[in-house]
Design an enzyme around this catalytic site. Structure first.
Site, mmCIF file in Angstrom:
data_model
loop_
_atom_site.group_PDB
_atom_site.id
_atom_site.type_symbol
_atom_site.label_atom_id
_atom_site.label_comp_id
_atom_site.label_asym_id
_atom_site.label_seq_id
_atom_site.Cartn_x
_atom_site.Cartn_y
_atom_site.Cartn_z
ATOM 1 N NE ARG A 169 -4.098 -1.680 -0.004
ATOM 2 C CZ ARG A 169 -5.264 -1.815 0.623
ATOM 3 N NH1 ARG A 169 -5.629 -0.928 1.504
ATOM 4 N NH2 ARG A 169 -6.043 -2.824 0.333
ATOM 5 N NE ARG A 217 -7.661 5.199 1.908
ATOM 6 C CZ ARG A 217 -8.491 4.423 2.588
ATOM 7 N NH1 ARG A 217 -9.653 4.891 2.964
ATOM 8 N NH2 ARG A 217 -8.162 3.194 2.890
ATOM 9 N NE ARG A 224 -9.590 6.975 -6.708
ATOM 10 C CZ ARG A 224 -10.025 6.332 -5.632
ATOM 11 N NH1 ARG A 224 -9.209 5.588 -4.943
ATOM 12 N NH2 ARG A 224 -11.285 6.407 -5.263
ATOM 13 C CG ASP A 255 -8.899 -3.885 -4.476
ATOM 14 O OD1 ASP A 255 -8.323 -3.275 -3.558
ATOM 15 O OD2 ASP A 255 -9.723 -4.800 -4.259
ATOM 16 C CE1 TYR A 275 -13.173 -7.825 1.747
ATOM 17 C CE2 TYR A 275 -11.298 -8.971 0.805
ATOM 18 C CZ TYR A 275 -11.808 -7.997 1.642
ATOM 19 O OH TYR A 275 -10.976 -7.200 2.369
#
Ligand code: CP3
Length: 345
Positions: free
Chosen positions: A28, A32, A41, A77, A152
């Site tokens: 990562r 962010r 973004r 992702d 998921y």
């Protein structure tokens, strides 16, 4: 292929060869925590960004430019290949992947068709462009591992206890194996698309597999992770296998066939080297939360990771999981330089 690539510290360490310094990258590292990421973004949904090559290239390059890390990780992702074969899902900010209709029966499993390269032309385009732009810096392609993807899909979103997932695993093993089989086929195809377009290494993220006991890993997960690593062998790129909370699984993960095993922060690397066994490099494992402490603390803990990593046959410095969004990028910049400096030989 760029001739300097094979001599890059990251690829040398993955192959357990001598390195000029311990290579560094961060799970990562794009995301962010970077103001330049938040800027590009703004106004674009995550899955739209993942399907827009110019954005993927820019976001992947951002941490490479800023930190001088030894590898780039492809910006995408784990759910992108599932979206590409028609599963109705989205990535909700602050939540993660959310699936419109959770997969819990045979009919739903049968709708998980194989992935074709033609389903993801934007991935081929972005990887091709990135390998040009990166020059001597390797690009790591990645996928979610079948267990983590299954969680998921079965839960319909993030889950703490993986109740529905384990309910299928223990209560309906036929369905479980059918689902894992299809996810394995999709994952292999997805990873091959990235390697064929020029990715230099491939990482399989089994983020949530730490939820299972070793005997269940062996029965319900290992056949599939083994098939993935065996299927990737012919590509000749290093294969990295990572999960969180996998201290008790490192031994059996060592059997799955990766070249590099990623370790979270709970197990020191010298102990992890014993558990994983001979013939593997290790990747990790500074607790990402340590970066929220003052630099003096980070420095001391980073040194301990580098020292413990000397017990491994090869060591790629990383965090034990992804960069937390509140991390100060200056800490990652100093950390990259510091690890390079203290490990230079
Ligand atoms: O820099 C990098 O590491 C490359 C990009 C990357 C992303 N996701 C981008 C992303 C990688 C390697 C992943 C893998 C991924 N996605 C995993 C395995 C790694 C891990 O962290 O365990 C998992 C479990 C996912 C599922 C997922 N997608 C989660 C849990 C989230 C976070 C939800 C949130 O908002 O907190 C996502 C969304 C996501 N994937 C973001 C990014 C940068 C955040 C999107 C945003 O900016 O809003």
């Amino acid at each position: 292929m760029n001739p300097q690539l094979a001599e890059s510290p990251f690829l040398l360490a993955c192959r357990r060869q001598a390195v000029p310094h311990t290579p560094v990258w961060f799970m990562r590292q794009a995301g962010r925590s970077l103001p330049e990421y938040r800027k590009v973004r703004a106004g674009t949904e995550m899955l739209t960004a993942c399907a827009t090559p110019d954005l993927v290239v820019e976001i992947t390059m951002q941490p490479v430019r800023r930190y001088g890390v030894d590898a780039a990780i492809f910006f995408s992702d784990i759910v992108v290949p599932l979206k590409a074969i028609g599963i109705d899902l989205d990535i909700k900010p602050g939540v993660g992947p959310v699936v419109a209709e959770p997969i819990r029966d045979a009919a739903a499993i049968e709708r998980l068709r194989p992935l074709e390269p033609g389903d993801v032309p934007y991935i081929t385009e972005a990887v091709t462009e990135l390998t040009k732009e990166l020059g001597p810096t390797p690009l790591i392609g990645f996928a979610g591992a079948p267990f983590t993807l299954a969680s998921y899909l079965i839960e319909g979103g993030p889950s703490k206890n993986h109740d529905h997932t384990k309910s299928m695993m223990y209560g309906a093993p036929g369905l479980w194996h059918a689902l894992m089989d299809r996810l394995t086929t999709i994952t292999l195809a997805w990873l091959k698309v990235q390697a064929d377009a020029g990715a230099s290494a491939l990482q399989l993220f089994d983020s949530w597999v730490g939820a299972v006991a070793p005997r269940d890993y062996r029965e319900f997960v290992l056949p599939y992770t083994s098939r993935i690593f065996a299927g990737l062998e012919e590509l000749g790129v290093p294969r990295v296998h990572f999960g969180v909370g996998t201290g008790e699984l490192l031994h059996v993960m060592g059997e799955a066939g990766a070249d590099v095993v990623g370790v979270d922060w709970r197990v020191p690397l010298d102990e992890a080297a014993r558990r994983v066994g001979a013939g593997k490099a290790l990747q990790g494992n500074l607790d990402p939360a340590i970066l929220l402490a003052p630099w003096e603390v980070v420095r001391e803990r980073a040194r301990a990771v580098v020292e413990a990593g000397r017990a491994a046959e090869g060591h790629v410095f990383n965090l034990g999981h992804g960069v937390l969004p509140s991390t100060d990028p200056n800490q990652l910049a100093r950390l990259t330089d510091y690890v390079h400096e203290i490990s230079a030989r």
